[in-house]
Design a protein around this motif. Structure first.
Motif, short mmCIF file in Angstrom:
data_model
loop_
_atom_site.label_atom_id
_atom_site.label_comp_id
_atom_site.label_asym_id
_atom_site.label_seq_id
_atom_site.Cartn_x
_atom_site.Cartn_y
_atom_site.Cartn_z
N ARG A 45 0.75 -1.28 0.04
CA ARG A 45 -0.04 -0.10 -0.10
C ARG A 45 1.08 1.24 0.09
NH1 ARG A 45 -2.60 -4.27 1.68
NH2 ARG A 45 -4.75 -4.49 1.63
N ALA A 46 2.00 1.18 0.64
CA ALA A 46 2.94 2.28 0.76
C ALA A 46 3.42 2.53 -0.67
CB ALA A 46 4.03 2.06 1.57
N ALA A 47 3.74 1.53 -1.65
CA ALA A 47 4.15 1.59 -2.84
C ALA A 47 2.85 2.28 -3.66
CB ALA A 47 4.80 0.25 -3.53
N LEU A 48 1.93 1.60 -3.51
CA LEU A 48 0.77 2.31 -4.35
C LEU A 48 0.53 3.80 -4.06
CD1 LEU A 48 -1.92 1.84 -5.89
CD2 LEU A 48 -2.98 1.04 -4.04
N PRO A 54 -0.03 12.69 -6.24
CA PRO A 54 0.86 13.89 -6.99
C PRO A 54 2.16 14.36 -6.21
CG PRO A 54 -1.48 14.22 -7.19
CD PRO A 54 -1.26 13.15 -5.97
N ARG A 55 3.18 14.64 -7.02
CA ARG A 55 4.22 14.93 -6.30
C ARG A 55 4.06 16.32 -5.49
NH1 ARG A 55 9.55 13.35 -5.91
NH2 ARG A 55 8.92 11.41 -7.22
N SER A 56 3.40 17.10 -6.02
CA SER A 56 3.09 18.37 -5.37
C SER A 56 2.37 18.54 -4.24
CB SER A 56 2.69 19.64 -6.51
OG SER A 56 1.30 18.95 -7.09
N ALA A 57 1.47 17.31 -4.17
CA ALA A 57 0.41 17.27 -3.08
C ALA A 57 1.07 16.86 -1.70
CB ALA A 57 -0.52 16.17 -3.36
N GLU A 58 0.09 17.38 -0.66
CA GLU A 58 0.57 17.22 0.53
C GLU A 58 0.56 15.64 0.88
OE1 GLU A 58 1.77 18.89 3.08
OE2 GLU A 58 1.24 20.94 2.34
N PRO A 59 1.45 14.82 1.50
CA PRO A 59 1.58 13.49 1.74
C PRO A 59 0.40 13.27 2.68
CG PRO A 59 3.19 14.61 3.09
CD PRO A 59 2.49 15.71 2.35
N HIS A 60 -0.95 13.24 2.44
CA HIS A 60 -1.78 12.76 3.32
C HIS A 60 -2.95 11.80 2.65
CE1 HIS A 60 -1.38 17.10 5.38
NE2 HIS A 60 -0.45 16.21 5.65
N ALA A 83 3.97 9.30 4.97
CA ALA A 83 2.61 9.95 4.90
C ALA A 83 1.87 10.12 6.20
CB ALA A 83 1.85 9.29 3.72
N ALA A 84 0.76 10.74 5.94
CA ALA A 84 -0.20 10.84 7.29
C ALA A 84 -1.46 10.40 6.80
CB ALA A 84 -0.22 12.59 7.70
N VAL A 85 -1.96 9.94 7.89
CA VAL A 85 -3.36 9.35 7.87
C VAL A 85 -4.33 10.26 8.45
CG1 VAL A 85 -5.03 7.66 8.59
CG2 VAL A 85 -3.06 7.05 7.55
N ALA A 86 -5.36 10.95 7.63
CA ALA A 86 -6.41 11.84 8.09
C ALA A 86 -7.63 10.75 8.74
CB ALA A 86 -6.84 12.75 7.21
N GLY A 87 -8.00 10.45 9.88
CA GLY A 87 -9.12 9.73 10.12
C GLY A 87 -10.33 10.38 10.13
N ILE A 88 -11.02 9.90 8.93
CA ILE A 88 -12.28 10.75 8.65
C ILE A 88 -13.61 10.16 9.78
CG2 ILE A 88 -13.81 11.15 6.77
CD1 ILE A 88 -11.14 12.55 6.68
N ASN A 89 -14.34 10.91 10.15
CA ASN A 89 -15.59 10.56 10.85
C ASN A 89 -16.71 9.87 10.15
OD1 ASN A 89 -17.49 10.14 12.65
ND2 ASN A 89 -17.03 11.75 14.19
N PRO A 90 -17.04 8.70 10.21
CA PRO A 90 -18.14 8.45 9.32
C PRO A 90 -19.51 8.85 9.79
CG PRO A 90 -17.33 6.54 10.63
CD PRO A 90 -16.38 7.60 10.84
N THR A 91 -19.74 9.67 11.18
CA THR A 91 -21.01 10.00 11.44
C THR A 91 -21.01 11.48 10.95
OG1 THR A 91 -19.90 11.04 13.47
CG2 THR A 91 -20.83 8.78 13.76
N ARG A 155 8.67 10.88 -2.28
CA ARG A 155 9.80 11.95 -2.62
C ARG A 155 11.28 11.31 -2.07
NH1 ARG A 155 6.53 16.75 0.30
NH2 ARG A 155 4.69 16.60 -1.03
N GLY A 156 11.34 10.12 -2.01
CA GLY A 156 12.70 9.21 -2.04
C GLY A 156 13.17 9.67 -0.50
N VAL A 157 12.48 10.25 0.47
CA VAL A 157 13.24 10.63 1.89
C VAL A 157 12.57 9.74 2.96
CG1 VAL A 157 13.22 12.47 3.52
CG2 VAL A 157 13.03 13.08 1.05
N GLU A 158 13.50 9.19 3.76
CA GLU A 158 13.22 8.29 4.79
C GLU A 158 12.64 9.08 5.75
OE1 GLU A 158 15.13 5.07 8.03
OE2 GLU A 158 16.64 6.31 6.55
N PRO A 159 11.38 8.65 6.30
CA PRO A 159 10.60 9.53 7.60
C PRO A 159 11.15 9.45 8.75
CG PRO A 159 9.36 7.33 6.88
CD PRO A 159 10.68 7.50 5.69
N GLY A 160 11.39 10.48 9.06
CA GLY A 160 12.02 10.61 10.62
C GLY A 160 10.94 11.05 11.55
N PRO A 161 11.59 11.21 12.83
CA PRO A 161 10.47 11.51 14.02
C PRO A 161 9.63 12.50 13.86
CG PRO A 161 12.73 10.94 15.14
CD PRO A 161 12.62 11.06 13.28
#
Length: 560
Positions: A45-48, A54-60, A83-91, A155-161
């Motif tokens: 899923r990370a590869a997908l 898009p390269r210009s998009a926020e990694p969300h 990337a970051a997960v935005a948890g969307i509230n189904p209510t 973007r080829g960058v290893e995620p840091g803390p």
């Protein structure tokens, strides 16, 4: 025993540490995945995601799912990709739901068939929607089946803390929800800390029944499981009736709770074998001392009340010697104080009677602030909300507490749950703790109803045990017998509900209760001015009350 990868500084490292681990790691209904399969699925899923964003998009990436295996898979995938997960509230519904997705700049949204109807007619420009458990979704993932953790990064960058990991919406009584930021470093630290504090082990199974779009389930349940190398058992949605069966089925040893979930479990019919279960610990908030004791007596499971603001700005840690009803003392690195929000002066210590009941609540209860360093990482694109949290160099939690002479802290409710009756400040949670002793009640909520002249009146909502009927005389006698019920605390109105209304995160839906007040379809009992006895509120009573508000020019305060 520390798990492999326990010294990691990122969630990505914790996920990578599970590669090659063939122990069962994820249970859902009749499906079981090994830790290795979870890590492999996350890598795919990370590869997908790397190809879709898009390269210009926020990694969300937005996730609009129930608690299915896809949720932790996408959490892990986001961590690997940076990337970051935005948890969307189904209510959420309509424009509000669209606002949440667009506000967090999600260019990819993961959802499932059961939630597709929520998206009908929404204007979501530039958002690609992937529907799990469809042929198209499987075909999209198939080319990435051989991916390994760490091979593909945005973007080829290893995620840091410092990489954003979560954007989770905090619920508020007014305004649009705010998306709090949580980085990989903070989430990893939280997971490691809880795993260490509760001695969580690789053989533990974490039961995740709270919704994963909320911080509690991810920060306090999923993250410590990942840190300790333990397994995760998912419940699509919380079910009180299914709780014990799930715990036995999965061999669950640890779970988290929020709001009224504990009360709903206690309201299920008791069985002689209730204590025959593998659980050893429950961790959460707002169970209340009375219900925690009942839970331990019935199920043999200790509930540990904790406190950590969702945004990371303040934390309280339980320690040996913590008195009953207290949460603990300030966690390391926190300089916590209970202050009067108007004067910013520290409130005096709490005073108790010989039975441990608070005597000086009006003076001792104030807002909890952190005057030291804070882990608060801000809200996504909301500078005004950031400034509201950080005032005068302090982090303001928005929660009411009181502190005893030894520095132990006790939760007293939310600042917006404070009532002002006859110029006296009251905390709803304090009154709730007293009303929870009423033996016919399975759930209690206390909230403010505007007084026709000035200030507030106290209103309570009660959910009764099966077969019980509200006895106004008996309830009045119960109140009279509570010697720690202050003269201003007795409810003027009592609404009897079949089931307590709650939000998607199993917290009482106080906004709805306050908005309805005494103008609701449920039966309401009240004490007319100057009377001690409760009687049924009639339509004529309601008309008279509304006329009184109008006469005082306060008919707008009811929110009708």
């Amino acid at each position: 025993m520390r798990s492999q990868g326990s010294k990691a500084g990122t969630v990505a490292e914790l996920v990578q540490a599970r590669w090659g681990d063939d122990r069962p790691g994820l249970w859902f209904e009749h499906e079981v995945l090994s830790h290795h399969q979870v890590a492999a699925g996350a890598a795919a899923r990370a590869a997908l995601l790397s190809d879709l964003l898009p390269r210009s998009a926020e990694p969300h990436v937005g996730v609009l799912l129930d608690n299915t295996p896809e949720y932790p898979l996408w959490l892990s995938a986001a961590a690997l990709a940076g990337a970051a997960v935005a948890g969307i509230n189904p209510t959420r519904r309509g424009p509000e739901l669209a606002r949440d997705i667009l506000h967090t700049d999600c260019r990819v949204l993961i959802t499932e068939r059961v939630h597709l109807a929520l998206l009908d007619g929404l204007d979501l420009p530039g958002v690609r929607i992937l529907v799990t458990e469809t042929d198209a979704y499987g075909e999209l993932l198939a080319p990435y089946a051989g991916a390994k953790p760490g091979e593909v990064r945005l973007r080829g960058v290893e995620p840091g803390p410092d990489a954003r990991m979560l954007l989770y919406f905090t619920s508020g009584s007014t305004g649009a929800p705010k998306a709090a930021i949580c980085t990989q470093g903070r989430l990893t630290a939280a997971g490691l800390s809880l795993a260490d504090h509760f001695a969580l082990r690789p053989q533990d199974v974490h039961y995740v029944c709270m919704p994963m779009f909320h911080g509690n389930a991810v920060i306090a349940d999923w993250a410590p499981a990942l840190a300790a190398g333990g397994g995760v058992a998912l419940r699509r949605r919380f079910s009180a009736s299914g709780f014990l069966a799930d715990v036995r089925r999965y061999g669950a040893t640890y779970f988290t709770y929020v709001g009224r979930a504990v009360q709903y479990i206690l309201a299920t019919p008791p069985s002689p074998d209730d204590r025959d279960n593998p659980l050893r610990l429950g961790f959460g908030t707002e169970a209340g001392a009375v219900d925690a004791a009942r839970f331990e007596e019935r199920f043999g499971v200790r509930l540990v009340e904790g406190y950590g603001s969702s945004e990371g700005g303040a934390a309280i840690q339980r320690m040996p010697g913590t008195p009953p009803g207290a949460i603990g003392r300030a966690a390391p690195g926190n300089d916590l104080a209970v202050v009067d929000p108007e004067t910013r002066e520290e409130c005096p210590p709490a005073e108790f009677d010989e039975r441990g009941r608070l005597l000086n609540g009006a003076l001792a209860i104030g807002e909890l602030v952190n005057r030291g360093r804070t882990a608060f990482e801000g809200y996504w694109r909301n500078a005004a909300a950031d400034a509201e949290r950080l005032r005068a160099g302090w982090y303001w939690t928005g929660d009411l507490f009181y502190r005893d002479a030894d520095g132990f802290l006790y939760f007293a409710g939310r600042t917006d749950d404070r009532l002002r009756v006859d110029s006296e400040n009251l905390a709803a949670a304090m009154i709730e703790n007293i009303l929870a002793r009423y033996e016919d009640a399975t759930a209690v909520a206390v909230f403010a109803v505007p007084d026709p002249v000035a200030g507030d009146q106290v209103m309570a909502a009660l959910s009764l045990r099966e077969g019980a009927a509200f006895d106004p005389a008996g309830f009045a006698a119960f109140l009279e017998a509570q010697d720690d019920l202050g003269t201003k605390m007795a409810p003027r109105f009592v609404r009897v509900v079949r089931q307590m209304p709650v939000t998607a995160t199993n917290k009482v839906h106080r906004v709805g209760l306050r908005r309805a007040a005494f103008c609701c379809p449920d039966p309401v009992w009240w004490r007319p001015p100057g009377q001690c006895a409760y009687r049924r509120l009639t339509s004529g009573d309601v008309e008279g009350l509304l006329a009184e508000y109008a006469a005082q020019g306060r008919d707008d305060v009811l929110g009708r």
